[in-house]
Design a protein around this motif. Structure first.
Motif, PDB file in Angstrom:
ATOM      1  N   MET A   1       0.835  -1.219   0.000  1.00 23.41           N
ATOM      2  CA  MET A   1       0.000   0.000   0.000  1.00 23.41           C
ATOM      3  C   MET A   1       0.860   1.254   0.000  1.00 23.41           C
ATOM      4  N   LYS A   2       2.093   1.137  -0.486  1.00 30.62           N
ATOM      5  CA  LYS A   2       2.949   2.308  -0.344  1.00 30.62           C
ATOM      6  C   LYS A   2       2.616   3.338  -1.409  1.00 30.62           C
ATOM      7  N   PRO A   3       2.152   4.505  -1.012  1.00 29.23           N
ATOM      8  CA  PRO A   3       1.678   5.476  -1.993  1.00 29.23           C
ATOM      9  C   PRO A   3       2.817   6.278  -2.602  1.00 29.23           C
ATOM     10  N   LEU A   4       3.564   5.639  -3.474  1.00 29.73           N
ATOM     11  CA  LEU A   4       4.740   6.329  -3.993  1.00 29.73           C
ATOM     12  C   LEU A   4       4.659   6.667  -5.459  1.00 29.73           C
ATOM     13  N   HIS A   5       3.482   6.449  -6.042  1.00 32.26           N
ATOM     14  CA  HIS A   5       3.392   6.648  -7.481  1.00 32.26           C
ATOM     15  C   HIS A   5       3.843   8.008  -7.949  1.00 32.26           C
ATOM     16  N   LEU A   6       3.342   9.021  -7.278  1.00 32.10           N
ATOM     17  CA  LEU A   6       3.619  10.374  -7.739  1.00 32.10           C
ATOM     18  C   LEU A   6       5.081  10.714  -7.581  1.00 32.10           C
ATOM     19  N   ILE A   7       5.633  10.260  -6.475  1.00 29.74           N
ATOM     20  CA  ILE A   7       6.990  10.636  -6.146  1.00 29.74           C
ATOM     21  C   ILE A   7       7.963   9.979  -7.110  1.00 29.74           C
TER      22      ILE A   7
ATOM     23  N   LEU B   1       7.608   9.389 -10.050  1.00 29.52           N
ATOM     24  CA  LEU B   1       7.611  10.014 -11.369  1.00 29.52           C
ATOM     25  C   LEU B   1       8.428  11.294 -11.428  1.00 29.52           C
TER      26      LEU B   1
ATOM     27  N   GLN C   1       4.176   5.468   7.790  1.00 33.27           N
ATOM     28  CA  GLN C   1       3.999   6.236   6.577  1.00 33.27           C
ATOM     29  C   GLN C   1       5.252   7.019   6.224  1.00 33.27           C
TER      30      GLN C   1
ATOM     31  N   ASP D   1       8.197  12.625   3.018  1.00 29.37           N
ATOM     32  CA  ASP D   1       7.100  13.396   3.566  1.00 29.37           C
ATOM     33  C   ASP D   1       6.932  14.668   2.748  1.00 29.37           C
ATOM     34  N   PHE D   2       5.868  14.691   1.969  1.00 33.62           N
ATOM     35  CA  PHE D   2       5.603  15.868   1.147  1.00 33.62           C
ATOM     36  C   PHE D   2       4.506  16.710   1.806  1.00 33.62           C
TER      37      PHE D   2
ATOM     38  N   ASP E   1      -1.334  14.096   6.573  1.00 35.36           N
ATOM     39  CA  ASP E   1      -0.422  13.951   5.434  1.00 35.36           C
ATOM     40  C   ASP E   1      -0.653  15.140   4.510  1.00 35.36           C
ATOM     41  N   ARG E   2      -0.017  15.105   3.336  1.00 40.10           N
ATOM     42  CA  ARG E   2      -0.083  16.255   2.427  1.00 40.10           C
ATOM     43  C   ARG E   2      -1.505  16.729   2.133  1.00 40.10           C
ATOM     44  N   VAL E   3      -2.455  15.790   2.035  1.00 40.83           N
ATOM     45  CA  VAL E   3      -3.815  16.198   1.657  1.00 40.83           C
ATOM     46  C   VAL E   3      -4.817  16.168   2.818  1.00 40.83           C
TER      47      VAL E   3
END
Lengths: 303, 341
Positions: free
Chosen positions: B1-7, B9, B255, B261-262, B309-311
């Protein structure tokens, strides 16, 4: 320009009213996509289940991925083509017997101008039924040939999710972020509209020359200018070969009147290289038509 | 579940082609002065409803929301473990001492009073339920009232289950000769990192208990709440150290383990275990937690409780906490007198 003015409480209330009216119609078309090692988002744009998402989500054509609908139900989708140069990609839901909930795509790319209010939806961090889809409301900060920047804050898992205008049309697909809060990048509709057929037939676009659209090879001044006058013609370019000259004023493109430099540039880029176009130009007092076959962005400008 | 897609790229930076219109300046954006002009009257009103809590060496710790003209205030409990050692900044020139009245761990709120002050401009919370809906504009004072920010309700109201506390160390599973547990890795921005623990430190004692097995560390931490202070004794080479570690939510550590950490300005120590939250997208920082959340008519909706988190920012709805807090203020104002026989 609306963006120069200060907002009033009524402006904000109007935005809220529009967002709240649109949301129930937009939500069902927004999906979470499970990519195996992560989670992303996407948006369905026709009743057959065609999905817009990001190329770094799809990775390559022919991958079968789990798609989670707004109500938590699961289905499967197949990745089609993608444009690696701009991060645009298409997917197709496998179940063709259903009529899928969907939203419209904006075909007027140029209208997503700085200052426009917009709505970002997606599944940051993955699908969470208790939380639901995550909504952000903000403004377009910047438009480039293939992308939009907004202050709708995104993070991992939002990738591939939709950015809407306040008419409820998709104007962007979430793509990437920088650390700065206002640095959220979306693929604009230009790369999708330009390479629609290629992407639907599962092709992978890797070269900037194709991905960035048609190329004329002229300098026409600042994007804000209302008059499009050729200031320079590059040697051996498409414009040069067609006979376009410095001082020519471009008045229409394929019978459509040219109203600004920005609109003209956009219209050229929306057409893939190899497209034949007709320009109506004014040279001193004389009006004439010139046919040009659009070229590719020259090599030295490539990324 | 690591949400790294955006990073991931970010490597593929594309060259920007010619721009169309001029980009928006910061002033023209959603939280720029041009847009905030719409809530100008609220800005002046909200300024005086908050104050900054100041810790050691004048370091700001959290935001306080006034709830009584006589100096009663609410703030985030897990960010203010030693509240009575801190001060509250009443104005540019004046600070006041703090008297803690009640610490509500379940709500992560603390009720306290600024000593010897009067004429505060309190937020009038109410216990009656306020509805909030997706897309509704909300506002909060930020930077202790120097700014005001707006955003929308961005998700469904819900309960946030707790995932326990964590310290942010990875340990060697082999016991150390002569006792203790060796630290193998430390999560960036974690309680262990903030307290000054380093890789290869030997943990000797935790909360007064001598350590010989790494599992005990997890067991001791698990019994505690995010925000609690725990004493750690350790050895670094030949030097012996005693450190105070303030525990964080386990979900925060997991996390943030990769340091990606953005969130801009970081996230809160405690980010979970809340009975109910309103999630919104107002651009706040962890230091703004404890500030009030209002609608654009100025009606109080809740109190900001966690930057996640960021959002994501969470606020506790007023109806969840006010029915518990209000009687405490009344009881403190009018303490029961002993009956005479």
């Amino acid at each position: 320009m609306a963006k120069e003015q200060t907002a009033t409480l009524d402006d904000l209330k109007q935005v809220q009213k529009t967002v709240q009216t649109l949301l129930p119609t937009l939500r069902p078309a927004v999906v979470a996509i499970q990519t195996g090692d992560g989670t992303a988002s996407g948006v369905i744009i026709n009743d057959e289940g065609l999905i817009l998402t990001a190329a770094h989500v799809a990775e390559k054509p022919g991958r079968e991925l789990v798609v989670v609908m707004d109500d938590g139900s699961r289905t499967r989708g197949l990745t089609l083509g993608l444009d690696k140069t701009t991060d645009a990609a298409l997917m197709q839901l496998k179940d063709r017997t259903k009529k899928w909930p969907h939203v419209k795509v904006s075909r007027e790319v140029i209208k997503a101008q700085p200052g426009l209010w917009c709505i970002a939806l997606g599944h940051p961090g993955g699908f969470d039924p208790k939380r639901g889809v995550v909504l952000r409301v903000g403004r377009v900060i910047k438009q480039t040939a293939n992308s939009l920047q907004t202050d709708c804050v995104l993070m991992g898992g939002d990738s591939g999710g939709p950015l809407f205008n306040l008419r409820g049309e998709v104007i962007g697909i979430h793509s990437q972020i920088w650390e700065d809060r206002d640095h959220n990048m979306h693929v604009s509709m230009a790369p999708f509209l330009r390479a629609w057929d290629d992407m639907k037939s599962s092709q992978v676009i890797r070269i900037w020359g194709t991905g960035s659209g048609g190329y004329l090879g002229i300098h026409i001044g600042s994007p804000d200018a209302a008059i499009v006058e050729v200031q320079q013609v590059q040697a051996k370019s498409a414009a040069h070969e067609s006979g376009l000259r410095v001082g020519d004023r471009i008045e229409s493109l394929d019978q459509e009147p040219v109203l600004s430099v920005a609109q003209f540039q956009n219209a050229v880029r929306l057409r893939p290289p190899g497209t034949a176009i007709t320009l109506k130009i004014r040279r001193q007092q004389e009006v004439r038509e010139i046919s040009v076959t659009l070229g590719k962005l020259p090599k030295e400008d490539e990324g | 579940m690591k949400p790294l897609h955006l990073i991931a790229l970010l490597l593929a930076c594309t060259p920007a082609l010619a721009e169309m219109h001029a980009p928006l300046t910061p002033e023209q954006r959603t939280n720029g002065i041009g847009t905030l002009a719409a809530v100008d009257s609220l800005t002046r009103q909200l300024k005086a409803t908050v104050a900054l809590i100041i810790g050691d060496k004048d370091r700001p710790i959290a935001t306080a929301t006034w709830v009584g003209e006589d100096g009663y205030f609410l703030t985030k409990a897990s960010d203010t473990p030693l509240l009575e050692k801190a001060k509250i900044r009443i104005s540019d020139k004046q600070t006041a001492a703090i008297r803690e009245i009640h610490r509500h761990v379940g709500l992560d709120l603390v009720l306290a009073q600024a000593v010897g002050v009067a004429g505060m401009k309190p937020i009038r919370f109410e216990s009656k339920p306020q509805t909030t809906a997706y897309g509704q504009w909300l506002t909060s004072p930020a930077k202790a009232g120097r700014e005001i920010k707006i955003g929308v309700v961005s998700a469904q109201r819900r309960h946030i289950p707790g995932d326990g506390a964590a310290i942010g160390v990875r340990m060697d599973q082999k016991p150390v000769q002569g006792g203790g547990v060796r630290v193998e890795g430390i999560a960036e921005d974690s309680p262990a990192a903030v307290a000054g623990l380093k890789k290869d430190d030997i943990l000797l004692e935790l909360a007064g208990e001598k350590l010989s097995q790494f599992q005990r560390v997890h067991e001791i931490i698990r019994q505690r709440q995010p925000g609690e202070l725990v004493e750690v004794k350790c050895r670094r080479g030949v030097i012996h150290l005693t450190l105070q570690v303030r525990l964080a939510s386990r979900s925060k550590i997991l996390q943030n383990w990769e340091g990606e950490d953005f969130a801009n300005g970081g996230i809160s120590i405690r980010t979970d275990n809340f009975p109910q939250v309103i999630q919104h997208d107002i651009p706040l920082s962890p230091l703004d937690m404890g500030s009030p959340l209002l609608d654009l008519a100025g009606t109080p909706i809740g109190i900001n409780i966690a930057r996640v988190d960021r959002v994501t920012t969470f606020a506790l709805p007023a109806e969840i906490f006010w029915k518990e807090i209000q009687p405490l203020i009344e009881a403190d104002r009018h303490p029961p007198k002993a009956l005479k026989p």
